[in-house]
Scaffold this motif. Sequence first.
Motif, PDB file in Angstrom:
ATOM      1  N   THR A  77       0.835  -1.199   0.000  1.00 47.09           N
ATOM      2  CA  THR A  77       0.000   0.000   0.000  1.00 47.09           C
ATOM      3  C   THR A  77       0.872   1.253   0.000  1.00 47.09           C
ATOM      4  N   GLU A  78       0.297   2.354  -0.446  1.00 48.56           N
ATOM      5  CA  GLU A  78       1.056   3.601  -0.518  1.00 48.56           C
ATOM      6  C   GLU A  78       1.583   4.025   0.847  1.00 48.56           C
ATOM      7  N   GLN A  79       0.838   3.723   1.902  1.00 47.76           N
ATOM      8  CA  GLN A  79       1.266   4.110   3.243  1.00 47.76           C
ATOM      9  C   GLN A  79       2.569   3.427   3.650  1.00 47.76           C
ATOM     10  N   LYS A  80       2.885   2.301   3.009  1.00 40.85           N
ATOM     11  CA  LYS A  80       4.085   1.538   3.362  1.00 40.85           C
ATOM     12  C   LYS A  80       5.255   1.797   2.414  1.00 40.85           C
ATOM     13  N   HIS A  81       5.054   2.651   1.407  1.00 35.58           N
ATOM     14  CA  HIS A  81       6.095   2.833   0.397  1.00 35.58           C
ATOM     15  C   HIS A  81       7.426   3.275   1.001  1.00 35.58           C
ATOM     16  N   GLN A  82       7.423   4.281   1.865  1.00 34.48           N
ATOM     17  CA  GLN A  82       8.676   4.796   2.405  1.00 34.48           C
ATOM     18  C   GLN A  82       9.364   3.756   3.280  1.00 34.48           C
ATOM     19  N   THR A  83       8.586   2.997   4.035  1.00 31.97           N
ATOM     20  CA  THR A  83       9.169   1.940   4.866  1.00 31.97           C
ATOM     21  C   THR A  83       9.853   0.897   3.996  1.00 31.97           C
ATOM     22  N   VAL A  84       9.200   0.527   2.901  1.00 29.24           N
ATOM     23  CA  VAL A  84       9.788  -0.458   1.988  1.00 29.24           C
ATOM     24  C   VAL A  84      11.059   0.089   1.357  1.00 29.24           C
ATOM     25  N   ILE A  85      11.048   1.355   0.967  1.00 28.93           N
ATOM     26  CA  ILE A  85      12.246   1.974   0.384  1.00 28.93           C
ATOM     27  C   ILE A  85      13.392   1.976   1.393  1.00 28.93           C
ATOM     28  N   ASP A  86      13.091   2.346   2.634  1.00 27.34           N
ATOM     29  CA  ASP A  86      14.126   2.366   3.674  1.00 27.34           C
ATOM     30  C   ASP A  86      14.710   0.970   3.889  1.00 27.34           C
ATOM     31  N   ASN A  87      13.845  -0.035   3.902  1.00 26.67           N
ATOM     32  CA  ASN A  87      14.320  -1.407   4.087  1.00 26.67           C
ATOM     33  C   ASN A  87      15.150  -1.881   2.893  1.00 26.67           C
ATOM     34  N   PHE A  88      14.761  -1.437   1.704  1.00 24.59           N
ATOM     35  CA  PHE A  88      15.523  -1.805   0.512  1.00 24.59           C
ATOM     36  C   PHE A  88      16.941  -1.246   0.592  1.00 24.59           C
ATOM     37  N   VAL A  89      17.072  -0.013   1.057  1.00 26.77           N
ATOM     38  CA  VAL A  89      18.396   0.597   1.204  1.00 26.77           C
ATOM     39  C   VAL A  89      19.230  -0.184   2.221  1.00 26.77           C
ATOM     40  N   LYS A  90      18.610  -0.575   3.337  1.00 18.67           N
ATOM     41  CA  LYS A  90      19.324  -1.372   4.340  1.00 18.67           C
ATOM     42  C   LYS A  90      19.785  -2.701   3.744  1.00 18.67           C
ATOM     43  N   LEU A  91      18.908  -3.317   2.971  1.00 18.47           N
ATOM     44  CA  LEU A  91      19.245  -4.583   2.330  1.00 18.47           C
ATOM     45  C   LEU A  91      20.423  -4.409   1.384  1.00 18.47           C
ATOM     46  N   TYR A  92      20.368  -3.383   0.562  1.00 19.69           N
ATOM     47  CA  TYR A  92      21.438  -3.123  -0.405  1.00 19.69           C
ATOM     48  C   TYR A  92      22.778  -2.909   0.300  1.00 19.69           C
ATOM     49  N   ASN A  93      22.762  -2.129   1.361  1.00 14.48           N
ATOM     50  CA  ASN A  93      24.003  -1.811   2.069  1.00 14.48           C
ATOM     51  C   ASN A  93      24.585  -3.013   2.803  1.00 14.48           C
ATOM     52  N   ALA A  94      23.747  -4.006   3.097  1.00  8.09           N
ATOM     53  CA  ALA A  94      24.210  -5.166   3.863  1.00  8.09           C
ATOM     54  C   ALA A  94      24.717  -6.300   2.992  1.00  8.09           C
TER      55      ALA A  94
END
Length: 219
Positions: free
Chosen positions: A185-202
């Motif tokens: 959902t749109e309400q979760k977009h920023q959370t998903v983006i933040d988690n994606f960045v964490k995943l990429y960096n790890a």
Amino acid sequence: MYQGLLNGLYAVNNITTQQGQVNYLQALQEDVRSLRRAFTVYPVAFDYTNNKIQASYLLTYFPHYTELLQVALNKTNSAIANENINRLLLFGSGPCPEIIGYLKYLNQHNANNGRTIHATIYDIAATHWQYSRNIVFQNLIPTIKRQSTINHSANDLRIDNPFGNVTLAQEKTIIVFQNCLNEITEQKHQTVIDNFVKLYNALASGSYITIIDLSEYGS
């Protein structure tokens, strides 16, 4: 593939006669229509706990979805196959068509010889999808895994803390997001983006992230 899926569905539902098979498939028709309607709305939502819906998914969407990762990885020709990457991280995987796709890719390039492949699955309904995963792992994967061993673990995905204590940086990994973004959902977009960045960096150096999805979703 269809016959393997059908055999698995018949077995798990204790269907032993031809007429029973006909009755079972006819009874799925409305569930197939319901599932197709669900995929026309954003965000997509359907009842993962309903085994008839899962059966409909296996028969109508799963076979095509097994091809997508193979096609994507073939953009590199045999490069990824030759890197001996044996760890998969699958998001929104449900019954795991991506594992079939990866094995088919390895087989295509003669690179599936005695591997031990570890697949970690994250899905908002991982527990419920066990019904379908059992059918896939018991009826399809043995026919294409050759001499390799496939280990997998499934985790119910929490958007706010999807990775738990998983350590990602130890070895090269293939990360796959396939046909799952339409459930966010749109309400979760920023959370998903933040988690994606964490995943990429790890991720360990030499890992790959593959996103296979439609390019736009309406709200």
